[in-house]
Scaffold this motif. Sequence first.
Motif, PDB file in Angstrom:
ATOM      1  N   GLY A  24       0.793  -1.316   0.217  1.00 26.84           N
ATOM      2  CA  GLY A  24      -0.178   0.005  -0.199  1.00 26.84           C
ATOM      3  C   GLY A  24       0.723   1.328   0.174  1.00 26.84           C
ATOM      4  N   ALA A  80       0.037   6.685   2.629  1.00 27.51           N
ATOM      5  CA  ALA A  80       0.091   5.486   2.928  1.00 27.51           C
ATOM      6  C   ALA A  80      -0.235   5.368   4.614  1.00 27.51           C
ATOM      7  CB  ALA A  80       1.350   4.902   2.582  1.00 27.51           C
ATOM      8  N   VAL A  83      -3.811   6.438   5.297  1.00 25.82           N
ATOM      9  CA  VAL A  83      -4.850   5.163   4.963  1.00 25.82           C
ATOM     10  C   VAL A  83      -4.604   4.093   5.843  1.00 25.82           C
ATOM     11  CG1 VAL A  83      -3.692   3.850   3.470  1.00 25.82           C
ATOM     12  CG2 VAL A  83      -6.011   4.446   3.005  1.00 25.82           C
ATOM     13  N   PHE A  84      -3.728   3.543   6.191  1.00 20.37           N
ATOM     14  CA  PHE A  84      -3.533   2.467   7.349  1.00 20.37           C
ATOM     15  C   PHE A  84      -3.847   2.844   8.750  1.00 20.37           C
ATOM     16  CE2 PHE A  84      -0.801   0.638   3.784  1.00 20.37           C
ATOM     17  CZ  PHE A  84      -1.635  -0.506   3.477  1.00 20.37           C
ATOM     18  N   TYR A 100      -9.445   9.843   7.183  1.00 20.82           N
ATOM     19  CA  TYR A 100      -9.512   9.259   5.683  1.00 20.82           C
ATOM     20  C   TYR A 100      -9.392  10.915   4.840  1.00 20.82           C
ATOM     21  CZ  TYR A 100     -10.478   6.650   1.735  1.00 20.82           C
ATOM     22  OH  TYR A 100     -10.427   6.035   0.373  1.00 20.82           O
ATOM     23  N   GLY A 156      -9.468  -1.553   1.375  1.00 22.80           N
ATOM     24  CA  GLY A 156      -8.331  -0.710   0.704  1.00 22.80           C
ATOM     25  C   GLY A 156      -9.198  -0.261  -0.616  1.00 22.80           C
ATOM     26  N   THR A 160      -5.292   4.060  -2.351  1.00 21.34           N
ATOM     27  CA  THR A 160      -4.254   2.968  -1.821  1.00 21.34           C
ATOM     28  C   THR A 160      -3.609   2.190  -2.921  1.00 21.34           C
ATOM     29  OG1 THR A 160      -5.887   2.925   0.070  1.00 21.34           O
ATOM     30  CG2 THR A 160      -4.467   1.008  -0.426  1.00 21.34           C
ATOM     31  N   TYR A 161      -3.913   2.281  -3.939  1.00 28.02           N
ATOM     32  CA  TYR A 161      -3.480   1.434  -5.137  1.00 28.02           C
ATOM     33  C   TYR A 161      -2.558   2.383  -6.102  1.00 28.02           C
ATOM     34  CZ  TYR A 161      -6.635  -2.003  -3.377  1.00 28.02           C
ATOM     35  OH  TYR A 161      -7.471  -2.778  -2.575  1.00 28.02           O
TER      36      TYR A 161
END
Length: 365
Positions: A24, A80, A83-84, A100, A156, A160-161
Amino acid sequence: MDAALSAENAAHRRAMPATRLLDGGMLYADVVLLEQAILAGDHWDVAAERLGEHRLELAECALGSGHGVTARQQFRAAAAAFVFAQMAINSDTDRKRELYDRFGAAVAAVAAAATVVPSSIRKVELPFAGSSLVGWHVQPTGTPVGTVVVFGGQSGWGATYLRYADALAERGMATILAEGPGQGETRLRHGIYLDVDVADAYGHFVRYATEQAGGPVGVWGNSVGGLFAALTAARNPAVRACCVNGSFAAPRLLPFRTFTEQAAAMLGTTDEAAITANFARLRFDPGTESIRCPLLVLHGGADPLVTMEDQQPFLDGATGGDVALRVWDDGEHTLYNHADERNDVVADWFADRLSLSEGNTHHAF
């Protein structure tokens, strides 16, 4: 080592192992620091947020020194971490929304950080069901040969991608990092849940990609998102290639608290009967659904959630003749532990199919 962790942090680490964190976009140094922090007793979200704040400071320093490329990398690392951080909170609390939002702000900063970069990023909002679907449009330098809509599943989402988008951009393709129904800002800020026509919703991203780039469009769904990709490909003739990565064709509640809570958040209800009914509505049935475009299915032999039998209906529903299955025997869920190879394999596959989609739609794999 789990004995040294709180039960909460141990659960987070199972859901977000180091391989997933790296996949991620988290930097290895931050993975180590996060591990140290939770072993010391810090809450996962607090420790990850602190890492994100540190990366933001480094990014701003780089910007102040005129080092835009470095700033861009630091903003991505911050994104990253945020987001985690929010992934540790399953319900739609103010705290989750705040984290977020910080993730989204860091991604927006990536877009603005450097003027000469391999790809550009901009946020998009598409009208849907009286509200908005959110995504990020990653554009490579030059005219793209096609666009791939990429999305995840229960936890996810969207940017995230970014590493997927990197692989696609290196091969001349644009990417829409989509936040569909029940996902990301689409859910947290715009109130669209997983009780809508999912294929129609992702079809809006496909239509946007077609109108913006004018080239062929593929869809790449990960985890439960692979089911959404298959449904979208089956029901939307504009989809010219489809990749399913580690998904159920017939989703169901799993005996894990995290999975149940995330499923509830996606649907906007804690009623397990309603969640089960919605999963039944979303089932991919090869007897009634047909994927006519090229299809690539990815599977990890060590996936603790999804078996090959769970994915077989996608292959059974493929009628276009260009069908491929790639299995990594030791692969984790969505192949976190083979991330670079996975991205290369899939990006090459899409490049072949989309570049040929106006003519011969079959290409050896």
